[in-house]
Structure formats: C-alpha cells, structure tokens
Design a protein around this motif. Structure first.
Motif, PDB file in Angstrom:
ATOM      1  N   VAL A   1     -16.645  14.828  -3.922  1.00 37.19           N
ATOM      2  CA  VAL A   1     -16.957  15.602  -2.713  1.00 37.19           C
ATOM      3  C   VAL A   1     -17.998  16.653  -3.071  1.00 37.19           C
ATOM      4  N   ASP A   2     -19.049  16.749  -2.256  1.00 37.94           N
ATOM      5  CA  ASP A   2     -20.140  17.694  -2.504  1.00 37.94           C
ATOM      6  C   ASP A   2     -20.329  18.579  -1.275  1.00 37.94           C
ATOM      7  N   PHE A   3     -20.092  19.886  -1.439  1.00 39.64           N
ATOM      8  CA  PHE A   3     -20.261  20.827  -0.334  1.00 39.64           C
ATOM      9  C   PHE A   3     -21.674  21.400  -0.275  1.00 39.64           C
ATOM     10  N   ASN A   4     -22.525  20.991  -1.167  1.00 42.43           N
ATOM     11  CA  ASN A   4     -23.906  21.478  -1.179  1.00 42.43           C
ATOM     12  C   ASN A   4     -24.745  20.598  -0.256  1.00 42.43           C
TER      13      ASN A   4
ATOM     14  N   CYS B   1     -19.789  18.654   4.377  1.00 47.50           N
ATOM     15  CA  CYS B   1     -19.831  18.164   3.009  1.00 47.50           C
ATOM     16  C   CYS B   1     -20.244  16.700   3.001  1.00 47.50           C
ATOM     17  N   LYS B   2     -20.367  16.186   1.805  1.00 44.43           N
ATOM     18  CA  LYS B   2     -20.676  14.764   1.619  1.00 44.43           C
ATOM     19  C   LYS B   2     -19.590  14.174   0.735  1.00 44.43           C
TER      20      LYS B   2
ATOM     21  N   ILE C   1     -21.479  11.737   5.398  1.00 44.06           N
ATOM     22  CA  ILE C   1     -21.505  13.138   5.787  1.00 44.06           C
ATOM     23  C   ILE C   1     -20.310  13.438   6.693  1.00 44.06           C
ATOM     24  N   VAL C   2     -19.587  14.508   6.370  1.00 37.61           N
ATOM     25  CA  VAL C   2     -18.463  14.978   7.184  1.00 37.61           C
ATOM     26  C   VAL C   2     -18.942  16.189   7.977  1.00 37.61           C
TER      27      VAL C   2
END
Length: 226
Positions: free
Chosen positions: A121-124, A153-154, A163-164
């Motif tokens: 999970v990537d919040f950037n 996030c992704k 993408i969420v």
C-alpha cells in the motif's frame, strides 16, 4: 371511648375494663394489618422491578441472533460505492452516528481477485504523502478537504495496482498507516484493521454523497456472488 369512672373498682369489674379497651385493641390491630399489607405491596413492587431489570439485562436466549453483531455492525451504518470511477472498484463507507466515515475496500473489489491478493500500500499519491498528514485538536487542525474522487492511496498486487479514493467529500482526518508495513490486513480484515482512511464530511456533503451510495441490501443484490 367510654371514660372509666374513678369510683368503680375495675379489679372487681374486669368486664368494664375489657369493654373500655376494646376500641384501643381494634385500632392497634388495624394499624398492624395496614403495616403488614403495606410491606407486602412494597415487596411485590420490588420483586416486579427486579424481574423487569433481569428482563432488560438478560434477554430471552431464543431471541438472540446465532452470531452476535460485530463492532462495525453495532456502531456503524455501512454503505457501498460500487464501480467507483472504474468497473469493479468497489469501496465501502462505514458511517458513525457522529458523522465520521471510515473508507475501505469492499469484499468485491477487483484487487482481491488478483492472485496473492494485495501485497503493498502506497499513500504517496497526488501532490502529497497522505500518511504524512497529522491532524490535531478538537478543531482538527491540518485536516485537508478532499473531493470524493481524490486519491487516498494505491494498493498493489502481483499483477497490477489500483487507486483507492475518498468516495465522500470531506476532511481527511487520518489514514491507516499500519497498512504500509502490514498490507496483509487488507486481505484478512478489510472492514476492521484493514480500513484505508477516516473522513469527516459536512452534513450537506454527506447527504449528497449518500444519494449515490448503496445500502447493504442493495449492494448484495447487485453483487450476487456474495
């Protein structure tokens, strides 16, 4: 009551003494009966109150559900945003009575269908790292206002990335940064420890968003595989 004649010797005439005391004895007996009756009524009322309290605290076992409701079911109303922005990008919105909205991935989200599930999970995303947002105080200082289609996030699988999004317009209060080190929470507990973020929409914005969301029953009808 008859008054005793001081000239009469009651020892020699005990019937006179008995006759004069009868009303007193009757009054005492009546008072005693009243006390007993009052005590019985009080005991009956107390027993009734205790029985009512037991009924409230200990409901009928036959009326209890087979499976008790989870904390989410007990404290939140769940809505769904199916196909949000893209096909099979299904998300949920758990709304608390105080207005808070918990955002996450619905069980039918396409990411769960990929082999191996979600691996990172990537919040950037966008122009900032969402995990770096720190909201403080009752006034939610530093909270950023996001649109419903803003990226949160992704999430990545072995085959692709997705993408969420926010699903509702509101202030972003926090993201679940545990997912950075524990992305498997999304695969095992997506509706609890695997949530994505917490939003606080304004009442008017919530009503607008709610009109486009589905209830649990409507969601189950749409996604018949559940």
């Amino acid at each position: 009551m008859k008054e005793l004649n001081p000239n009469i010797n009651t020892r020699q005439n005990p019937e006179i003494l008995h006759e004069s005391c009868d009303p007193v004895l009757e009054t005492c007996a009546s008072a005693q009966d009243f006390k007993i009756e009052h005590k019985q009524l009080k005991n009956e009322e107390q027993e009734h109150e205790e029985e009512e309290l037991r009924r409230l605290l200990l409901p009928n076992v036959e009326e209890l559900p087979d499976i008790p409701p989870s904390a989410v079911e007990a404290n939140f109303t769940t809505f769904f945003a199916p196909d949000f922005m893209k096909p099979d990008h299904d998300q949920y919105v758990h709304r608390h009575a105080n207005g808070l909205c918990v955002i996450g991935l619905a069980p039918t989200h396409v990411a769960f269908k990929d082999k191996g599930g979600i691996t990172s999970v990537d919040f950037n995303v966008g122009k900032s790292d969402r995990s770096g947002i720190k909201v403080t105080g009752k006034r939610k200082k530093n909270a950023q206002l996001f649109e419903s289609n803003t990226a949160l996030c992704k999430v990545c699988t072995g085959d692709s990335s997705y993408i969420v999004r926010c699903c509702v317009k509101g202030s972003l209060l926090e993201v679940n940064d545990r997912l950075i080190k524990q992305p498997e929470l999304l695969n095992t507990m997506p509706e609890r420890e695997g949530y994505i973020a917490i939003m606080m929409p304004k009442p008017a914005d919530w009503l607008k968003a709610k009109a486009s969301l589905l209830s649990l029953e409507e969601y189950k009808k749409l996604r018949t595989e559940l």
